[in-house]
Design an enzyme around this catalytic site. Structure first.
Site, mmCIF file in Angstrom:
data_model
loop_
_atom_site.group_PDB
_atom_site.id
_atom_site.type_symbol
_atom_site.label_atom_id
_atom_site.label_comp_id
_atom_site.label_asym_id
_atom_site.label_seq_id
_atom_site.Cartn_x
_atom_site.Cartn_y
_atom_site.Cartn_z
ATOM 1 N N HIS A 21 0.872 -1.172 0.000
ATOM 2 C CA HIS A 21 0.000 0.000 0.000
ATOM 3 C C HIS A 21 0.910 1.223 0.000
ATOM 4 C CE1 HIS A 21 -3.905 1.896 0.613
ATOM 5 N NE2 HIS A 21 -3.356 2.685 1.528
ATOM 6 N N LYS A 166 -10.033 6.371 -4.383
ATOM 7 C CA LYS A 166 -9.053 7.394 -4.042
ATOM 8 C C LYS A 166 -7.671 6.896 -4.431
ATOM 9 C CE LYS A 166 -7.854 8.498 0.326
ATOM 10 N NZ LYS A 166 -7.975 9.141 1.659
ATOM 11 N N LYS A 168 -3.544 7.500 -3.948
ATOM 12 C CA LYS A 168 -2.475 8.094 -3.154
ATOM 13 C C LYS A 168 -1.385 8.562 -4.112
ATOM 14 C CE LYS A 168 -3.843 7.117 1.144
ATOM 15 N NZ LYS A 168 -4.004 8.118 2.209
ATOM 16 N N ASP A 197 -5.342 11.763 -2.833
ATOM 17 C CA ASP A 197 -4.788 12.186 -1.547
ATOM 18 C C ASP A 197 -3.298 12.405 -1.742
ATOM 19 O OD1 ASP A 197 -4.032 12.642 1.038
ATOM 20 O OD2 ASP A 197 -4.674 10.698 1.823
ATOM 21 N N GLU A 223 -7.307 15.839 -1.606
ATOM 22 C CA GLU A 223 -7.081 15.751 -0.162
ATOM 23 C C GLU A 223 -5.680 16.219 0.213
ATOM 24 O OE1 GLU A 223 -7.197 12.415 3.457
ATOM 25 O OE2 GLU A 223 -8.033 11.956 1.477
ATOM 26 N N ASP A 248 -7.349 17.336 5.829
ATOM 27 C CA ASP A 248 -7.204 16.150 6.678
ATOM 28 C C ASP A 248 -6.241 16.456 7.815
ATOM 29 O OD1 ASP A 248 -7.057 13.684 7.858
ATOM 30 O OD2 ASP A 248 -6.007 12.712 6.208
ATOM 31 N N LYS A 272 -11.398 11.848 11.687
ATOM 32 C CA LYS A 272 -10.713 10.623 12.101
ATOM 33 C C LYS A 272 -10.720 10.572 13.618
ATOM 34 C CE LYS A 272 -7.504 10.252 8.174
ATOM 35 N NZ LYS A 272 -6.099 10.444 7.736
ATOM 36 N N GLU A 326 -13.911 6.159 4.048
ATOM 37 C CA GLU A 326 -12.891 5.226 3.563
ATOM 38 C C GLU A 326 -12.650 4.129 4.611
ATOM 39 O OE1 GLU A 326 -9.618 7.929 2.844
ATOM 40 O OE2 GLU A 326 -8.910 7.729 4.895
#
Length: 371
Positions: A21, A166, A168, A197, A223, A248, A272, A326
């Site tokens: 990831h 989304k 990254k 993001d 983001e 964020d 979050k 998410e």
């Protein structure tokens, strides 16, 4: 006799991911969770989870520091305190310990889980009741390989698992990242929305170039393109482009939210639990956003099932999340440490039933993956 907190156990649990990831600051192949088992004098156990991304790559708390600080500083503050006075426990932690928001979130989570079990109510019911019991969930495409990401997105659409994606970006040159994102959006067309993001990877001038191209490619949300402390720059970007900015890391708590709103920010806030110190802190931020007409998005630090369930109970008490959530963390892991995994279907996830968080540990799996 009133019920008190008797003992707090912390465990480091390492679970491998289904694929690497890739984020702007690190690439993950394993997720480490800090699992809290809070024991009370009435025999009830409350579960909590504190999770971050890539050790210290994402923020100032690592799994090891979360465990050490709970064991050394935070747990001793709570031992012997009344189990049911959660606001008292929060005030005690905040008075005697700076920061450590993930650790505090995990402890608050365990307190609420135990209280729900004690009263026979879900955490969402403790918070006032459920407004939505099926939460939309997007999927992050983060292999870094354009063809693989397209294939992965198509599969998720066919499975009716996710219809929002989304990406990254930020680890590569801006032009390379834009081409990668644009190719995926072109392949998906109108079948799915695509967001990005940047994880604070750009400076403002780079962001201007990148966002212009992303906007032209049909990307729906950007983001945290620049640093968390660059509030004025984030406001300028939000006002310059039609595509909304999602704050964020720039919006940790209600005070940050108020500062951005007063500065003229128009966009969205990512909630979050971990960054706001728990459920109550995240709800305080959500209420500031709602008062200002700012859209909400349910974010994750890639928590496992316990932490994800806590977020779902929180989001369930709010009106429809404008930008979805998410809460896919458990799907990124090869295995789980709970008896009944969360129910992902029809482009979302069901709120887990039962008292507290609605989660039961699988003791064998926990023993296998715990350090």
């Amino acid at each position: 006799m009133s019920t008190v907190i008797q003992r707090i156990e912390t465990l480091l649990v390492d679970l491998p991911t289904i694929r690497p990831h890739k984020l702007s600051m690190t690439t993950m192949a394993c997720q480490t969770m800090v699992i809290i088992r809070m024991h009370h004098s009435d025999g009830i156990e409350g579960l909590g989870e504190g999770t971050t991304i890539g050790g210290l790559a994402y923020g100032p708390e690592s799994p090891e520091s979360i465990k050490r600080n709970i064991d050394t500083y935070l747990a001793p503050l709570l031992i012997g305190q009344p189990s049911q006075n959660i606001h008292h426990a929060r005030a005690l932690l905040n008075r005697h310990a700076r920061g450590n928001m993930i650790a505090k979130s995990a402890l608050e989570m365990a307190l609420l889980d135990a209280q729900g079990k004690r009263l026979g109510l879900s955490v969402a019911e403790l918070l006032g009741g459920v407004r939505q019991d099926h939460i939309p969930v997007l999927w992050t495409l983060a292999s870094g390989d354009t063809a693989k990401d397209i294939d992965e997105a198509m599969l998720r659409l066919e499975q009716r698992r996710h219809c929002d994606f989304k990406l990254k970006i930020g680890a590569n040159p801006v032009g390379q990242d834009v081409r990668h994102v644009a190719a995926i959006k072109e392949a998906l067309g109108d079948r799915a929305s695509v967001r990005v993001d940047v994880n604070q990877a750009w400076d403002e001038s780079t962001a201007v170039r990148g966002i212009q191209s992303l906007q032209e490619a049909g990307i729906e949300l950007i983001e945290q393109p620049i640093g968390a402390r660059e509030h004025a720059g984030l406001v300028r970007l939000a006002n310059r482009f039609n595509v909304p900015m999602l704050a964020d890391e720039a919006v940790q708590d209600a005070r940050d939210g108020l500062d951005l709103v007063c500065g003229g920010f128009s966009g969205a806030f990512a909630l979050k639990l971990a960054k706001s110190g728990g459920i109550y802190g995240a709800l305080e931020l959500a209420h500031v956003a709602q008062a200002a007409g700012i859209g909400l998005y349910g974010g994750t630090l890639l928590e496992g099932t316990i932490g994800t369930a806590a977020s779902l109970h929180t989001w369930a008490t709010l009106p429809t999340m404008t930008w979805g959530t998410e809460m896919f963390g458990p799907l990124l892991l090869q295995d789980d440490i709970v008896v009944s995994p969360l129910d992902y279907s029809e482009f979302g996830v069901a709120l887990p039933p039962g008292p507290g968080l609605g989660i039961t540990l699988d003791e064998d799996k926990l023993a296998h993956y715990a350090r």
